[in-house]
Motif scaffolding. Structure first.
Motif, PDB file in Angstrom:
ATOM      1  N   GLN A 106      43.392  51.332  38.806  1.00 21.40           N
ATOM      2  CA  GLN A 106      43.660  50.700  37.269  1.00 21.40           C
ATOM      3  C   GLN A 106      44.966  51.150  36.744  1.00 21.40           C
ATOM      4  OE1 GLN A 106      40.187  51.474  34.773  1.00 21.40           O
ATOM      5  NE2 GLN A 106      38.824  50.251  35.953  1.00 21.40           N
ATOM      6  N   ALA A 107      45.294  52.323  37.109  1.00 20.65           N
ATOM      7  CA  ALA A 107      46.746  53.062  36.928  1.00 20.65           C
ATOM      8  C   ALA A 107      47.745  52.152  37.318  1.00 20.65           C
ATOM      9  CB  ALA A 107      46.858  54.603  37.134  1.00 20.65           C
ATOM     10  N   GLN A 112      42.248  44.907  34.346  1.00 17.51           N
ATOM     11  CA  GLN A 112      41.705  43.494  34.899  1.00 17.51           C
ATOM     12  C   GLN A 112      42.349  42.925  35.829  1.00 17.51           C
ATOM     13  OE1 GLN A 112      39.788  42.299  32.347  1.00 17.51           O
ATOM     14  NE2 GLN A 112      39.754  44.385  31.165  1.00 17.51           N
ATOM     15  N   ARG A 113      43.299  43.649  36.455  1.00 15.27           N
ATOM     16  CA  ARG A 113      43.948  43.195  37.665  1.00 15.27           C
ATOM     17  C   ARG A 113      43.281  43.559  38.855  1.00 15.27           C
ATOM     18  NH1 ARG A 113      48.971  43.813  34.450  1.00 15.27           N
ATOM     19  NH2 ARG A 113      49.858  41.716  33.976  1.00 15.27           N
ATOM     20  N   VAL A 114      42.255  44.447  38.810  1.00 15.51           N
ATOM     21  CA  VAL A 114      41.722  45.125  39.983  1.00 15.51           C
ATOM     22  C   VAL A 114      40.451  44.286  40.615  1.00 15.51           C
ATOM     23  CG1 VAL A 114      40.321  47.034  40.955  1.00 15.51           C
ATOM     24  CG2 VAL A 114      42.134  47.521  39.089  1.00 15.51           C
ATOM     25  N   LEU A 115      40.866  43.743  41.813  1.00 15.78           N
ATOM     26  CA  LEU A 115      39.787  42.845  42.336  1.00 15.78           C
ATOM     27  C   LEU A 115      38.788  43.713  43.010  1.00 15.78           C
ATOM     28  CD1 LEU A 115      42.260  40.932  44.603  1.00 15.78           C
ATOM     29  CD2 LEU A 115      41.503  40.259  42.268  1.00 15.78           C
ATOM     30  N   GLY A 116      37.535  43.055  43.190  1.00 20.07           N
ATOM     31  CA  GLY A 116      36.294  43.656  43.884  1.00 20.07           C
ATOM     32  C   GLY A 116      35.178  42.741  43.851  1.00 20.07           C
ATOM     33  N   PRO A 117      33.908  43.149  43.977  1.00 23.68           N
ATOM     34  CA  PRO A 117      32.733  42.475  44.222  1.00 23.68           C
ATOM     35  C   PRO A 117      32.458  41.613  43.315  1.00 23.68           C
ATOM     36  CG  PRO A 117      32.304  44.992  44.751  1.00 23.68           C
ATOM     37  CD  PRO A 117      33.438  44.837  43.941  1.00 23.68           C
ATOM     38  N   GLU A 118      32.928  42.003  42.016  1.00 19.12           N
ATOM     39  CA  GLU A 118      32.737  40.752  40.926  1.00 19.12           C
ATOM     40  C   GLU A 118      33.597  39.852  40.585  1.00 19.12           C
ATOM     41  OE1 GLU A 118      29.425  41.124  40.008  1.00 19.12           O
ATOM     42  OE2 GLU A 118      29.408  43.087  41.121  1.00 19.12           O
ATOM     43  N   ALA A 119      34.854  39.864  41.188  1.00 19.49           N
ATOM     44  CA  ALA A 119      36.025  39.371  41.080  1.00 19.49           C
ATOM     45  C   ALA A 119      35.829  37.649  41.461  1.00 19.49           C
ATOM     46  CB  ALA A 119      37.279  39.760  41.593  1.00 19.49           C
ATOM     47  N   PRO A 120      36.210  36.687  40.912  1.00 18.94           N
ATOM     48  CA  PRO A 120      36.520  35.487  41.231  1.00 18.94           C
ATOM     49  C   PRO A 120      36.804  35.384  42.492  1.00 18.94           C
ATOM     50  CG  PRO A 120      37.706  35.516  39.334  1.00 18.94           C
ATOM     51  CD  PRO A 120      37.065  36.972  39.488  1.00 18.94           C
ATOM     52  N   LEU A 121      36.591  34.470  43.442  1.00 18.70           N
ATOM     53  CA  LEU A 121      37.251  34.004  44.938  1.00 18.70           C
ATOM     54  C   LEU A 121      38.707  33.821  44.715  1.00 18.70           C
ATOM     55  CD1 LEU A 121      34.532  32.289  46.853  1.00 18.70           C
ATOM     56  CD2 LEU A 121      35.247  34.707  47.334  1.00 18.70           C
ATOM     57  N   PRO A 131      45.329  37.453  39.004  1.00 11.09           N
ATOM     58  CA  PRO A 131      44.873  38.755  38.445  1.00 11.09           C
ATOM     59  C   PRO A 131      45.205  40.009  39.345  1.00 11.09           C
ATOM     60  CG  PRO A 131      43.306  36.858  38.438  1.00 11.09           C
ATOM     61  CD  PRO A 131      44.486  36.304  39.385  1.00 11.09           C
ATOM     62  N   GLY A 132      45.459  39.801  40.592  1.00  7.52           N
ATOM     63  CA  GLY A 132      45.337  41.022  41.366  1.00  7.52           C
ATOM     64  C   GLY A 132      46.784  41.445  41.595  1.00  7.52           C
ATOM     65  N   ALA A 133      47.826  40.669  41.038  1.00  2.87           N
ATOM     66  CA  ALA A 133      49.278  41.333  41.301  1.00  2.87           C
ATOM     67  C   ALA A 133      49.975  41.421  39.711  1.00  2.87           C
ATOM     68  CB  ALA A 133      49.834  40.265  42.003  1.00  2.87           C
ATOM     69  N   LEU A 134      51.041  42.292  39.750  1.00  5.29           N
ATOM     70  CA  LEU A 134      51.878  42.194  38.645  1.00  5.29           C
ATOM     71  C   LEU A 134      52.764  40.981  38.759  1.00  5.29           C
ATOM     72  CD1 LEU A 134      53.168  46.141  39.035  1.00  5.29           C
ATOM     73  CD2 LEU A 134      51.500  45.062  37.616  1.00  5.29           C
ATOM     74  N   PRO A 135      52.988  40.738  37.407  1.00  5.02           N
ATOM     75  CA  PRO A 135      53.859  39.489  37.069  1.00  5.02           C
ATOM     76  C   PRO A 135      55.324  39.567  37.918  1.00  5.02           C
ATOM     77  CG  PRO A 135      53.070  40.162  35.130  1.00  5.02           C
ATOM     78  CD  PRO A 135      52.662  41.242  36.070  1.00  5.02           C
ATOM     79  N   PRO A 136      56.087  38.461  38.358  1.00  5.49           N
ATOM     80  CA  PRO A 136      57.298  38.704  38.863  1.00  5.49           C
ATOM     81  C   PRO A 136      58.350  39.517  38.094  1.00  5.49           C
ATOM     82  CG  PRO A 136      56.394  36.487  39.256  1.00  5.49           C
ATOM     83  CD  PRO A 136      55.378  37.136  38.255  1.00  5.49           C
ATOM     84  N   ALA A 144      45.257  45.435  44.028  1.00  7.68           N
ATOM     85  CA  ALA A 144      44.351  46.291  44.128  1.00  7.68           C
ATOM     86  C   ALA A 144      42.965  45.823  44.333  1.00  7.68           C
ATOM     87  CB  ALA A 144      44.294  47.292  42.739  1.00  7.68           C
ATOM     88  N   ILE A 145      42.259  46.304  45.251  1.00  8.02           N
ATOM     89  CA  ILE A 145      40.783  46.070  45.592  1.00  8.02           C
ATOM     90  C   ILE A 145      40.091  47.192  45.445  1.00  8.02           C
ATOM     91  CG2 ILE A 145      39.411  44.825  47.252  1.00  8.02           C
ATOM     92  CD1 ILE A 145      42.097  43.876  48.513  1.00  8.02           C
ATOM     93  N   ASP A 146      39.016  47.235  44.801  1.00  9.51           N
ATOM     94  CA  ASP A 146      37.888  48.545  44.487  1.00  9.51           C
ATOM     95  C   ASP A 146      36.633  48.068  45.472  1.00  9.51           C
ATOM     96  OD1 ASP A 146      37.329  50.706  43.915  1.00  9.51           O
ATOM     97  OD2 ASP A 146      37.053  50.470  41.625  1.00  9.51           O
ATOM     98  N   ASP A 147      35.966  49.086  45.583  1.00 13.64           N
ATOM     99  CA  ASP A 147      34.547  48.976  46.189  1.00 13.64           C
ATOM    100  C   ASP A 147      34.482  47.909  47.332  1.00 13.64           C
ATOM    101  OD1 ASP A 147      33.417  50.687  44.018  1.00 13.64           O
ATOM    102  OD2 ASP A 147      33.240  49.023  42.726  1.00 13.64           O
TER     103      ASP A 147
END
Length: 281
Positions: A106-107, A112-121, A131-136, A144-147
């Motif tokens: 998260q740091a 909100q951008r950390v992906l994981g088991p609940e993130a939409p495909l 959602p999984g990356a910083l803006p250009p 980031a992918i957790d769990d």
């Protein structure tokens, strides 16, 4: 002259309030927050202001309690600053619950951008606007992918593709986390191989002594007097997670401040009996 008289009256009034607060501290009502008590009496409309001092900060690399994890923190600082030449396409963090994996992810990207088991495909994408990356232009591209151990088959496929895309795109790094080292995860073989293809770090839990030192430092920074029995009991009977311990200490401090009492073992037991402090492993 009327204004000057009012000024003298105000000074005398605030002086009396300060004296009252000092007397209260000597009487043991709440030695922890003398300045906040005086402010609350003098300015009733600002009563909520002292409680803002208790706000728990969002996870950052600066407020991560490093313990024995100095090497991984240094690596992530370099990555976040874009200072790593030839940054690895893959970094994998693993360790027990409460060791700080989620905090670090998260740091790096924001919660909100950390992906994981609940993130939409569709979130498992390399696009800078995903959602999984910083803006250009906002810095290095970090995903980031957790769990990881909890990813279902569809998300395992997407995670595998995401890592492949990162490997093919200079300046993009996937930082993933799980409970076990990559090869011990119950995942598809190709994903386990990808997760272990870069830097792998085991995060170490803080020792009880390190947790106690953190809580004591926070108390000292707040000017809070804490009975010597409180911190050991918090550590032994509540949570192993330092962030959870800090939230529990914050709740205890609020409770003491609102009741103008010192932070003692009886006060802690009072919250325990009310079910306010719950053991969380």
């Amino acid at each position: 002259m009327l204004f000057a008289g009012k000024t003298r009256t105000f000074v005398a009034w605030t002086t009396a309030l300060t004296a009252k607060a000092q007397a209260d501290r000597r009487g043991g009502k709440h030695p922890a927050h003398p300045r906040r008590s005086a402010c609350a009496f003098a300015f009733p409309d600002m009563y909520q202001l002292p409680l803002d001092l208790h706000r728990i900060e969002a996870p950052s690399l600066d407020n991560f309690v490093v313990g024995r994890n100095g090497e991984v923190l240094a690596q992530l600082r370099l990555l976040r600053a874009g200072a790593t030449q030839g940054a690895p396409a893959m970094i994998y963090l693993w360790g027990e619950a409460g060791c700080g994996k989620t905090h670090l992810l998260q740091a790096l990207t924001g919660a909100q951008r950390v992906l994981g088991p609940e993130a939409p495909l569709e979130a498992f994408a390399i696009d800078g606007a995903s959602p999984g990356a910083l803006p250009p232009g906002a810095g290095p591209a970090i995903l980031a992918i957790d769990d990881c151990e909890r990813l279902d088959e569809a998300r395992q496929q997407r995670a595998f593709q995401l890592i492949n895309h990162a490997r093919a795109r200079a300046g993009t790094t996937v930082v993933a986390a799980g409970a076990q080292p990559p090869l011990a995860l119950a995942l598809r073989d190709d994903l386990r191989t990808r997760l272990g293809s870069g830097l792998v770090y085991r995060l170490q839990l803080l020792s009880d002594e390190e947790k106690a030192a953190v809580l004591e430092r926070v108390a000292a920074e707040r000017g809070v007097a804490v009975s010597s029995e409180v911190v050991p009991r918090l550590i032994a009977h509540t949570s192993r997670d330092i962030r959870a311990l800090l939230r529990l200490f914050d709740a205890l401090d609020r409770h003491a401040f609102e009741r103008k009492r010192a932070i003692t073992l009886p006060l802690l037991r009072e919250l325990e009996s009310a079910g306010a402090l719950i053991k969380s492993g």
